[in-house]
Design a protein around this motif. Structure first.
Motif, PDB file in Angstrom:
ATOM      1  N   MET A 165       0.834  -1.210   0.000  1.00 21.78           N
ATOM      2  CA  MET A 165       0.000   0.000   0.000  1.00 21.78           C
ATOM      3  C   MET A 165       0.866   1.255   0.000  1.00 21.78           C
ATOM      4  O   MET A 165       0.576   2.227  -0.695  1.00 21.78           O
ATOM      5  CB  MET A 165      -0.906   0.019   1.232  1.00 21.78           C
ATOM      6  N   ALA A 166       1.940   1.218   0.797  1.00 19.34           N
ATOM      7  CA  ALA A 166       2.794   2.401   0.897  1.00 19.34           C
ATOM      8  C   ALA A 166       3.413   2.725  -0.462  1.00 19.34           C
ATOM      9  O   ALA A 166       3.445   3.881  -0.890  1.00 19.34           O
ATOM     10  CB  ALA A 166       3.864   2.171   1.959  1.00 19.34           C
ATOM     11  N   GLU A 167       3.875   1.684  -1.167  1.00 17.06           N
ATOM     12  CA  GLU A 167       4.508   1.937  -2.466  1.00 17.06           C
ATOM     13  C   GLU A 167       3.468   2.370  -3.509  1.00 17.06           C
ATOM     14  O   GLU A 167       3.691   3.273  -4.313  1.00 17.06           O
ATOM     15  CB  GLU A 167       5.246   0.683  -2.938  1.00 17.06           C
ATOM     16  N   PHE A 168       2.321   1.730  -3.446  1.00 16.22           N
ATOM     17  CA  PHE A 168       1.194   2.062  -4.331  1.00 16.22           C
ATOM     18  C   PHE A 168       0.810   3.538  -4.139  1.00 16.22           C
ATOM     19  O   PHE A 168       0.699   4.317  -5.090  1.00 16.22           O
ATOM     20  CB  PHE A 168       0.052   1.110  -3.949  1.00 16.22           C
ATOM     21  N   GLU A 169       0.689   3.933  -2.897  1.00 17.54           N
ATOM     22  CA  GLU A 169       0.289   5.316  -2.622  1.00 17.54           C
ATOM     23  C   GLU A 169       1.381   6.300  -3.023  1.00 17.54           C
ATOM     24  O   GLU A 169       1.094   7.396  -3.513  1.00 17.54           O
ATOM     25  CB  GLU A 169      -0.063   5.473  -1.136  1.00 17.54           C
ATOM     26  N   GLU A 170       2.650   5.890  -2.836  1.00 21.14           N
ATOM     27  CA  GLU A 170       3.744   6.785  -3.221  1.00 21.14           C
ATOM     28  C   GLU A 170       3.663   7.087  -4.723  1.00 21.14           C
ATOM     29  O   GLU A 170       3.830   8.218  -5.165  1.00 21.14           O
ATOM     30  CB  GLU A 170       5.074   6.131  -2.866  1.00 21.14           C
ATOM     31  N   PHE A 222       0.831   9.477  -5.259  1.00 15.57           N
ATOM     32  CA  PHE A 222       1.171  10.845  -4.840  1.00 15.57           C
ATOM     33  C   PHE A 222       1.989  11.543  -5.926  1.00 15.57           C
ATOM     34  O   PHE A 222       1.760  12.698  -6.254  1.00 15.57           O
ATOM     35  CB  PHE A 222       1.949  10.838  -3.526  1.00 15.57           C
ATOM     36  N   LYS A 223       2.959  10.800  -6.493  1.00 20.63           N
ATOM     37  CA  LYS A 223       3.782  11.401  -7.543  1.00 20.63           C
ATOM     38  C   LYS A 223       2.916  11.848  -8.716  1.00 20.63           C
ATOM     39  O   LYS A 223       3.237  12.787  -9.418  1.00 20.63           O
ATOM     40  CB  LYS A 223       4.815  10.395  -8.042  1.00 20.63           C
ATOM     41  N   LEU A 224       1.832  11.138  -8.931  1.00 18.96           N
ATOM     42  CA  LEU A 224       0.945  11.479 -10.048  1.00 18.96           C
ATOM     43  C   LEU A 224      -0.156  12.451  -9.626  1.00 18.96           C
ATOM     44  O   LEU A 224      -1.126  12.672 -10.353  1.00 18.96           O
ATOM     45  CB  LEU A 224       0.329  10.194 -10.618  1.00 18.96           C
TER      46      LEU A 224
END
Ligand code: ADP
Ligand code: MG
Length: 731
Positions: free
Chosen positions: A276-281, A284-286
């Motif tokens: 989830m953390a990587e998915f959300e990161e 966020f970048k997008l």
């Protein structure tokens, strides 16, 4: 390397994560530093564009002007420079064809420089217009395959962004996609048209109330909550049904699944949390403003919800979110399953579509505020939604129809196929008051005293929530909960925007007629109340605050004349009614031809998905379940022979064998029955849908029943595919 033991590998993957999470490394990037770093948003345009060009873009975004070719040239160059600074080599017009997915065709950002080398270049016309070959996208008869031309057109209201992977970065330019005749072949074009229609009518209402001062636009806002399952990829690839249909066609729930409610909001498993953390990161970048993450009700089920945004951008962000979800899950050894009902017997997944109306000055027009009974403008917008949903309940039902959502709607954890509105106590009381004259009170929730000195008193809402309603008012917005988890939200919001525009138009017209130019606000409010009173009398049948899962609601809804369209085959014909045709035509959202093409595409999709499932199911039953059952039968037969060979009575075992032989025979019969019905004869599309509903789906249910019965009998070692207890719990 595969060991041919998917279960063993899934266990290993899970254990690896458990041990990794012990050596805690919680380093992560600060969100405020990475947010929107891969988006060419207004801030970057302001920094990089000459002042007048930036103003020209803003004018286009606020629909106050069209871009000149010179401006387009300048913007394209700035966008290209930014993209190559961030590592992009290619660009694509990114669009949302009627497949419900996103489409991209990458072109290199370089061209020959005339002296043997290359140079980076993106021209103004490359930015504004593209021409992908449209022949392989669904068009529902809008064009024949030989008429392949389709155009993409830049949507300046949705910012360009960069999608990146291990060794690639591609500049994505959001576009609309139309045919050579200018007919919409995508989900964005009608959405943008519906936003225009809604804005025009909502502004009329603001004018009536004199609240339009300083307001340039009104639009809908959208926050879409996405539910999904995560399944270990080793197990996923061992289930042909998950691979080709996105759901299990066979399978029984383990003794313990969701009965103890111990998964919902439970502590998130480390491997899932890392994912989830990587998915959300990435999101966020997008520039996707992700807010909420949690475990959902079923084991292996989760939810992500971004903060709401203007509908057009929120729809693009939803599409980005679904793509990113699938990509990032793979990196963690998961398959992200978005199907509405991947597992029978446990909860399915939805996409709760939170919808409200907002001015560009930030006023939420569905916010009831404290003394709601004095807020006639709010009541007007509220009544517009009530009228819209009552008149177009069948259209809303058709909007969310599909083979996969059919498994969820009407099942007892999801909203039923009957569309109704939940308002809650305070608003229902207000509506009752309006119906009988001038409202003079607003029910209050008061405070909750928790009884312990150290705990604060809580401010209580004036009414409870209702989790069973398909269309619920939730404080300052409506939540259309019946939307499926695989759905692109562009279409449901196109429909909501349009039907509400129609009702606002109706109300505004009636009020304007009686009020004229008279600006006396007491007289105006009187007229408004009269109009709303009539409207409530006519449309209050759509309001239902009770338990939508209860069996007697079906009877009551029938008495109220609310349609109960249980399957896609029942729901889709609404799209062909003259009521719906007139609606879309009047507000210039879809021409009759565009609407017909959509109805054809949805029906074809339903038919094709069911055909694929039927074929896959028959194949699994023949080549996986049958051989396993026969092996098991042989083992028992041998045991009977061996037991009786040494002169010991084996009547119990013999009974078991006889049962098994009967079940295997039943399996064979039901495979044959499905094989007989699964080929669909040529004919009219709607007839084929009915055929799927009446012949193929029941044959599949019947085959599943015996397949599942065998799963409960056959030796676990022999069972040819991962079972629910593994699929739902290994993470
Ligand atoms: P729930 O308790 O309903 O599951 P969540 O916090 O998961 O609530 O999701 C609520 C969603 O509603 C979020 O996406 C949120 O941004 C959205 N939302 C809140 N206010 C509005 C609004 N005015 N318009 C549209 N969506 C909204
Ligand atoms: Mg939620």
């Amino acid at each position: 390397m595969s060991t041919g033991d998917p279960h063993g590998e899934a266990v290993a993957a899970s254990s690896r994560w458990q041990s990794l999470s012990a050596g805690l490394d919680s380093s992560h990037k600060r969100i405020d530093e990475i947010f929107a770093c891969d988006v060419f948003d207004q801030r970057k345009m302001r920094e990089r564009l000459p002042k007048n060009t930036f103003q020209a873009v803003m004018n286009t975004i606020e629909s106050k002007g069209k871009l000149s070719t010179d401006d387009a040239e300048v913007i394209a160059t700035a966008m290209k420079d930014w993209a190559i600074e961030r590592g992009s080599t290619h660009y694509t017009h990114w669009f949302q064809p009627m497949t419900g997915l996103t489409a991209e065709k990458h072109d290199s950002l370089v061209t020959p420089d005339g002296s043997g080398g290359v140079m980076y270049r993106l021209s103004g016309s490359n930015l504004i217009q593209g021409e992908p070959d449209a022949s392989s996208f669904p068009s529902g008869g809008l064009r024949a395959t030989f008429e392949a031309r389709g155009y993409t057109a830049w949507d300046p209201t949705s910012p360009a962004f960069i999608v990146r992977g291990k060794n690639y970065a591609t500049l994505c330019i959001p576009t609309a996609f139309v045919s050579w005749n200018g007919e919409a072949l995508d989900k964005k074009t009608p959405l943008l048209r519906s936003i225009d229609a809604l804005e025009k009518q909502a502004m009329r209402i603001l004018k009536i109330f004199g609240t339009d001062f300083g307001v340039h636009s009104v639009g809908s806002t959208l926050g879409a909550e996405q539910e999904y399952f995560l399944v270990d990829r080793n197990l996923y690839f061992a289930r042909p049904d998950l691979v080709s249909c996105g759901r299990t066609l066979f399978g029984i729930v383990p003794p313990k699944h969701q009965q103890l409610d111990d998964h919902y909001f439970g502590s998130i498993p480390p491997r899932v949390n890392a994912f989830m953390a990587e998915f959300e990161e990435e999101l966020f970048k997008l520039g996707v403003p992700v807010q909420t993450r949690h475990n959902e009700v079923a084991p292996g089920q989760y939810e992500i919800a971004p903060l709401f945004e203007s509908t057009n951008i929120a729809c693009d962000h939803q599409a980005i979110l679904m793509d990113t979800l699938k990509k990032v899950a793979g990196r963690f050894g998961f398959f992200a399953c978005l199907h509405e009902k991947p597992f029978a017997g446990v909860n399915g997944s939805g996409k709760h579509n939170n919808w409200a109306l907002s001015t560009d000055t930030g006023v939420n027009l569905l916010d009831p505020q404290d003394e709601t009974h004095t807020n006639t403008q709010f009541m007007t917008f509220l009544c517009a939604v009530i009228r819209a949903v009552h008149i177009h309940g069948d259209l809303l039902r058709a909007t969310i129809a599909g083979a996969s959502n059919d498994h969820r709607l009407g099942a007892n954890e999801a909203p039923p196929a009957i569309i109704s509105i939940f308002l809650g106590d305070m608003l229902t009381d207000l509506i009752d008051q309006l119906e009988s004259g001038k409202p003079n009170r607003t029910l209050k929730g008061g405070e909750l005293d928790l009884g312990a000195r150290t705990l604060p008193a809580l401010k209580r809402d004036s009414g409870d929530r209702n989790r069973t309603s398909p269309f619920a008012f939730t404080g300052n917005r409506f939540e259309f909960r019946a939307v499926g988890s695989t759905a692109s939200v562009a279409w449901p919001n196109t429909v909501i925007n349009t039907i509400v525009a129609e009702s606002l138009d109706y109300i505004a017209t009636n009020i304007e007629k009686s009020v004229g130019d008279d600006t006396n606000s007491e007289k105006r409010d009187q007229v408004v109340r009269k109009v709303l009173e009539g409207l409530i009398k006519e449309h209050k049948a759509i309001i239902f605050n009770g338990d939508n899962y209860a069996a007697d609601w079906q009877d009551e809804a029938a008495e109220r004349g609310l349609p109960n369209l249980k399957t896609t085959a029942d729901a889709l014909p609404a799209l062909q009614s003259s009521k719906v045709k007139t609606l879309f035509k009047k507000y210039k959202v879809l021409s009759n031809t565009e609407l017909e093409s959509r109805s054809e595409i949805f029906a074809e999709k339903y038919i094709t998905e069911i055909s694929i499932e039927a074929e896959q199911m028959a194949a699994m039953a023949k080549t996986m379940i049958m051989p396993a059952a026969i092996k098991h039968q042989r083992n028992i037969a041998e045991a009977v022979g061996a037991t009786e060979g040494v002169g010991v009575d084996s009547s119990v075992l013999r009974g078991e064998l006889e049962d098994l032989v009967e079940m295997v025979g039943e399996l064979k019969d039901r495979i044959e029955s499905l094989e007989q019905v699964r080929i669909i004869a040529d004919g009219q599309t709607m007839m084929k849908c009915e055929y799927c509903r009446d012949q193929i789906v029941p044959a599949m249910e019947s085959l599943r029943e015996i397949g599942d019965r065998l799963e409960a009998h056959v030796e676990a070692e022999l069972w040819p595919m991962p079972v629910y207890s593994q699929l739902l719990t290994l993470r």
